[in-house]
Design a protein around this motif. Structure first.
Motif, PDB file in Angstrom:
ATOM      1  N   VAL A 226     -12.237 -90.219  17.972  1.00 31.37           N
ATOM      2  CA  VAL A 226     -13.349 -90.594  18.843  1.00 31.37           C
ATOM      3  C   VAL A 226     -13.440 -89.684  20.065  1.00 31.37           C
ATOM      4  CG1 VAL A 226     -14.262 -92.431  20.331  1.00 31.37           C
ATOM      5  CG2 VAL A 226     -13.404 -92.984  18.054  1.00 31.37           C
ATOM      6  N   ASP A 227     -12.314 -89.370  20.677  1.00 31.54           N
ATOM      7  CA  ASP A 227     -12.328 -88.502  21.860  1.00 31.54           C
ATOM      8  C   ASP A 227     -12.789 -87.085  21.503  1.00 31.54           C
ATOM      9  OD1 ASP A 227     -11.476 -90.559  23.535  1.00 31.54           O
ATOM     10  OD2 ASP A 227      -9.347 -90.044  23.275  1.00 31.54           O
TER      11      ASP A 227
ATOM     12  N   LEU B 142     -17.095 -82.950  21.097  1.00 32.86           N
ATOM     13  CA  LEU B 142     -18.010 -82.185  20.248  1.00 32.86           C
ATOM     14  C   LEU B 142     -19.460 -82.533  20.564  1.00 32.86           C
ATOM     15  CD1 LEU B 142     -16.150 -82.359  16.829  1.00 32.86           C
ATOM     16  CD2 LEU B 142     -16.724 -80.278  18.099  1.00 32.86           C
ATOM     17  N   GLY B 143     -19.722 -83.802  20.828  1.00 32.22           N
ATOM     18  CA  GLY B 143     -21.070 -84.229  21.188  1.00 32.22           C
ATOM     19  C   GLY B 143     -21.560 -83.555  22.458  1.00 32.22           C
TER      20      GLY B 143
ATOM     21  N   LEU C 129     -21.781 -88.014  14.727  1.00 32.99           N
ATOM     22  CA  LEU C 129     -20.499 -88.080  15.424  1.00 32.99           C
ATOM     23  C   LEU C 129     -20.377 -89.316  16.309  1.00 32.99           C
ATOM     24  CD1 LEU C 129     -20.174 -84.323  16.403  1.00 32.99           C
ATOM     25  CD2 LEU C 129     -18.714 -85.571  14.782  1.00 32.99           C
ATOM     26  N   GLY C 130     -21.472 -90.077  16.431  1.00 31.90           N
ATOM     27  CA  GLY C 130     -21.447 -91.294  17.237  1.00 31.90           C
ATOM     28  C   GLY C 130     -21.800 -91.074  18.697  1.00 31.90           C
TER      29      GLY C 130
ATOM     30  N   VAL D  83      -4.597 -93.197  16.794  1.00 25.85           N
ATOM     31  CA  VAL D  83      -5.789 -92.520  17.279  1.00 25.85           C
ATOM     32  C   VAL D  83      -6.999 -93.270  16.746  1.00 25.85           C
ATOM     33  CG1 VAL D  83      -7.098 -90.356  17.178  1.00 25.85           C
ATOM     34  CG2 VAL D  83      -4.613 -90.291  17.351  1.00 25.85           C
ATOM     35  N   ALA D  84      -7.938 -93.581  17.624  1.00 23.03           N
ATOM     36  CA  ALA D  84      -9.170 -94.249  17.210  1.00 23.03           C
ATOM     37  C   ALA D  84     -10.082 -93.235  16.521  1.00 23.03           C
ATOM     38  CB  ALA D  84      -9.873 -94.859  18.416  1.00 23.03           C
ATOM     39  N   LEU D  85     -10.547 -93.616  15.326  1.00 21.26           N
ATOM     40  CA  LEU D  85     -11.439 -92.748  14.551  1.00 21.26           C
ATOM     41  C   LEU D  85     -12.845 -93.340  14.518  1.00 21.26           C
ATOM     42  CD1 LEU D  85      -9.140 -91.969  11.479  1.00 21.26           C
ATOM     43  CD2 LEU D  85      -9.379 -90.651  13.598  1.00 21.26           C
ATOM     44  N   ASN D  86     -13.832 -92.469  14.485  1.00 15.93           N
ATOM     45  CA  ASN D  86     -15.201 -92.951  14.346  1.00 15.93           C
ATOM     46  C   ASN D  86     -15.501 -93.228  12.873  1.00 15.93           C
ATOM     47  OD1 ASN D  86     -15.777 -90.454  13.173  1.00 15.93           O
ATOM     48  ND2 ASN D  86     -16.955 -89.687  14.916  1.00 15.93           N
ATOM     49  N   ILE D  87     -16.733 -93.577  12.574  1.00 16.90           N
ATOM     50  CA  ILE D  87     -17.099 -93.999  11.219  1.00 16.90           C
ATOM     51  C   ILE D  87     -16.925 -92.906  10.166  1.00 16.90           C
ATOM     52  CG2 ILE D  87     -19.559 -93.466  11.418  1.00 16.90           C
ATOM     53  CD1 ILE D  87     -20.015 -96.242  10.000  1.00 16.90           C
TER      54      ILE D  87
END
Length: 159
Positions: A13-14, A19-20, A77-78, A4-8
């Motif tokens: 990320v998804d 959430l954004g 959250l990016g 799973v790709a994680l943000n900073i």
């Protein structure tokens, strides 16, 4: 193996993007709530003028701070926060309160706006909890607690 790709900050990320979207909807609604409070503050008339004029100023000052906190959380959250009035009007479910001058109508508008915000916050907090996003959960938990108390006080004022 599925990664799973994680943000900073370590959120999927998804899920952060989702959430954004929810936080942007909340941001748009807060902007309409804020503007409604400004209008109520400027236009209130009648025997409760002094009490409500001051209370609406207190509330719009707090709402302005919350708008900033929500936008900064979206960025954390990016995700890009909404920032134009056209975007706010499109994304908001709170409607503009125009030409409201009486105490009862003003308080009813605030109660309706806060109820809308609470429902949105509860939707987003559930998603944030599922995503392991304690930062968003903490922000929204504080908001919910404040708004529930404000709703209780204004409901008591109306009786």
């Amino acid at each position: 193996m599925n990664t799973v790709a994680l943000n900073i900050i370590g959120i999927d990320v998804d899920k952060a993007e989702d959430l954004g979207v929810g936080l942007n909807k909340l941001l748009a609604n807060f902007q309409l709530y804020y503007q409604n409070l400004r209008g109520l503050h400027w236009n209130i008339q009648g025997k409760n003028f002094f009490e409500l004029h001051a209370k609406f100023e207190e509330l719009y000052t707090g709402a302005n701070d919350r708008v900033d906190e929500i936008a900064e959380r979206i960025l954390t959250l990016g995700v890009q926060p909404l920032h134009t009035f056209s975007d706010y009007l499109q994304a908001s479910t709170i409607e503009e309160g125009k030409d409201i001058k009486t105490d009862t109508a003003s308080v009813e508008l605030v109660l309706n706006n806060l109820s809308t915000l609470l429902n949105l916050e509860r939707e987003v907090i559930e998603k944030a909890s599922d995503a392991g996003d304690e930062g968003t959960v903490a922000l929204l938990s504080e908001l919910i607690s404040e708004q529930e108390k404000t709703i209780w006080m204004f409901a008591a004022w109306l009786k």
